[in-house]
Design an enzyme around this catalytic site. Structure first.
Site, PDB file in Angstrom:
ATOM      1  N   PRO A 167      46.540 -66.071  52.546  1.00 43.72           N
ATOM      2  CA  PRO A 167      46.042 -67.395  52.179  1.00 43.72           C
ATOM      3  C   PRO A 167      45.533 -68.166  53.399  1.00 43.72           C
ATOM      4  CG  PRO A 167      48.413 -67.447  52.337  1.00 43.72           C
ATOM      5  CD  PRO A 167      47.997 -66.008  52.530  1.00 43.72           C
TER       6      PRO A 167
ATOM      7  N   PRO B 288      48.963 -65.289  56.897  1.00 44.41           N
ATOM      8  CA  PRO B 288      48.004 -66.391  56.764  1.00 44.41           C
ATOM      9  C   PRO B 288      46.736 -66.174  57.589  1.00 44.41           C
ATOM     10  CG  PRO B 288      50.205 -67.236  57.088  1.00 44.41           C
ATOM     11  CD  PRO B 288      50.275 -65.762  57.343  1.00 44.41           C
ATOM     12  N   HIS B 289      45.677 -66.753  57.086  1.00 37.69           N
ATOM     13  CA  HIS B 289      44.342 -66.668  57.665  1.00 37.69           C
ATOM     14  C   HIS B 289      44.016 -68.053  58.220  1.00 37.69           C
ATOM     15  CE1 HIS B 289      39.978 -65.762  57.537  1.00 37.69           C
ATOM     16  NE2 HIS B 289      39.857 -66.982  57.072  1.00 37.69           N
ATOM     17  N   ALA B 290      43.857 -68.177  59.538  1.00 40.22           N
ATOM     18  CA  ALA B 290      43.634 -69.491  60.164  1.00 40.22           C
ATOM     19  C   ALA B 290      42.393 -69.444  61.041  1.00 40.22           C
ATOM     20  CB  ALA B 290      44.854 -69.886  60.990  1.00 40.22           C
TER      21      ALA B 290
ATOM     22  N   GLU C 230      46.557 -64.141  61.259  1.00 36.71           N
ATOM     23  CA  GLU C 230      45.178 -63.794  61.601  1.00 36.71           C
ATOM     24  C   GLU C 230      44.446 -65.063  62.014  1.00 36.71           C
ATOM     25  OE1 GLU C 230      41.289 -61.650  59.654  1.00 36.71           O
ATOM     26  OE2 GLU C 230      42.598 -62.812  58.344  1.00 36.71           O
TER      27      GLU C 230
END
Length: 124
Positions: A21, A48-50, A76
């Protein structure tokens, strides 16, 4: 995917083993927690995707710090130069030689906005 309902569908229909997410799109920290519980319930990983700003990275780091490493072992995030990622917050996110990023220690998310960077990108 952005919602816990969509992620649940991906797990049940597509056999997805990792949920990634973006907290800025899925509903924030609270929804990120719900996704962590969903991942744990189904025996999946949460990564998580940041990719947008240092604020998002700080939020993801706070969530990850409170979860078991076996559930959420990675984060990530972009390594390409971006002022909104690298310059917007103090302290700036730093990747150490071991490939780790420290969780900010200050109040709230642990970072503050650098006003000169905010002013540079302010749309009037």
């Amino acid at each position: 995917e952005t919602t816990r309902f969509g992620f649940k569908d991906l797990i049940e229909r597509g056999g997805v083993s990792v949920l990634q997410p973006d907290l800025s799109r899925c509903g924030g920290i609270t929804e990120g927690w719900k996704l962590a519980f969903l991942a744990e319930l189904y025996g999946r990983l949460l990564v998580p995707h940041a990719f947008s700003t240092g604020v998002l990275l700080a939020a993801c780091l706070q969530v990850l710090a409170a979860l078991p490493e076996k559930l959420a072992p990675f984060l990530e995030f972009a390594q390409e130069p971006s002022p909104l990622f690298a310059e917007l917050t103090e302290p700036a996110p730093l990747l150490d030689p071991d490939g780790k990023v420290s969780v900010p220690k200050g109040p709230g998310l642990g970072v503050v906005l650098r006003q000169e960077v905010v002013d540079r990108y302010l749309v009037r």
